[in-house]
Design a protein around this motif. Structure first.
Motif, PDB file in Angstrom:
ATOM      1  N   HIS A  23       0.617  -1.240  -0.006  1.00  0.00           N
ATOM      2  CA  HIS A  23      -0.111   0.015   0.024  1.00  0.00           C
ATOM      3  C   HIS A  23       0.779   1.228   0.026  1.00  0.00           C
ATOM      4  N   GLN A  24       2.177   1.194   0.716  1.00  0.00           N
ATOM      5  CA  GLN A  24       2.964   2.443   0.266  1.00  0.00           C
ATOM      6  C   GLN A  24       3.149   2.909  -0.832  1.00  0.00           C
ATOM      7  N   ARG A  25       2.689   4.237  -1.050  1.00  0.00           N
ATOM      8  CA  ARG A  25       2.565   4.595  -2.435  1.00  0.00           C
ATOM      9  C   ARG A  25       3.615   4.619  -3.510  1.00  0.00           C
ATOM     10  N   HIS A  26       4.785   4.307  -2.960  1.00  0.00           N
ATOM     11  CA  HIS A  26       5.894   4.245  -4.040  1.00  0.00           C
ATOM     12  C   HIS A  26       6.080   2.764  -4.229  1.00  0.00           C
TER      13      HIS A  26
END
Length: 118
Positions: A23-26
């Motif tokens: 889920h972490q955007r990067h």
């Protein structure tokens, strides 16, 4: 929730299906780009996601340790290159993430709230 027959368990809320690693955007960006092709060059990821080399390296390490990507080093001509490939486990994790996000969209509608109601 309860019924006349006793307590009823509510289905899990969609956010329970979000994986912090994915889920972490990067990292989500890395996986989605990698899923679009057979392999992707790290230099392309760095530019597309606007990351420093060190920051991208850290995200790639997290994904590789989770077995979501494979890192491949080689040469293009005389220049060293690094590519990544999404693994089958990475594809499954990405699909689960997208499914959870789609369920959130379904629950909350696909349109923005009316400006007059806030």
């Amino acid at each position: 929730m309860s019924t006349e027959d006793g307590p009823r368990t509510a289905p899990a809320y969609p956010t329970n299906g979000l994986d912090d690693t994915v889920h972490q955007r990067h990292r989500l960006g890395i996986l989605t780009i990698a899923a679009e092709s057979e392999r992707v060059e790290v230099a392309y990821l760095r530019g597309a996601l606007e990351l420093t080399a060190g920051n991208l390296s850290r995200h790639l390490t997290v994904l590789e340790e989770a077995n979501l990507i494979q890192v491949e080093k080689g040469y293009h001509g005389r220049r060293p290159r690094t590519w990544i490939r999404i693994t089958q486990e990475g594809r499954r994790a990405l699909l689960a993430e997208i499914t959870a996000l789609q369920e959130l969209l379904r629950r909350h509608g696909r349109t923005a709230p009316d400006a007059e109601t806030g």
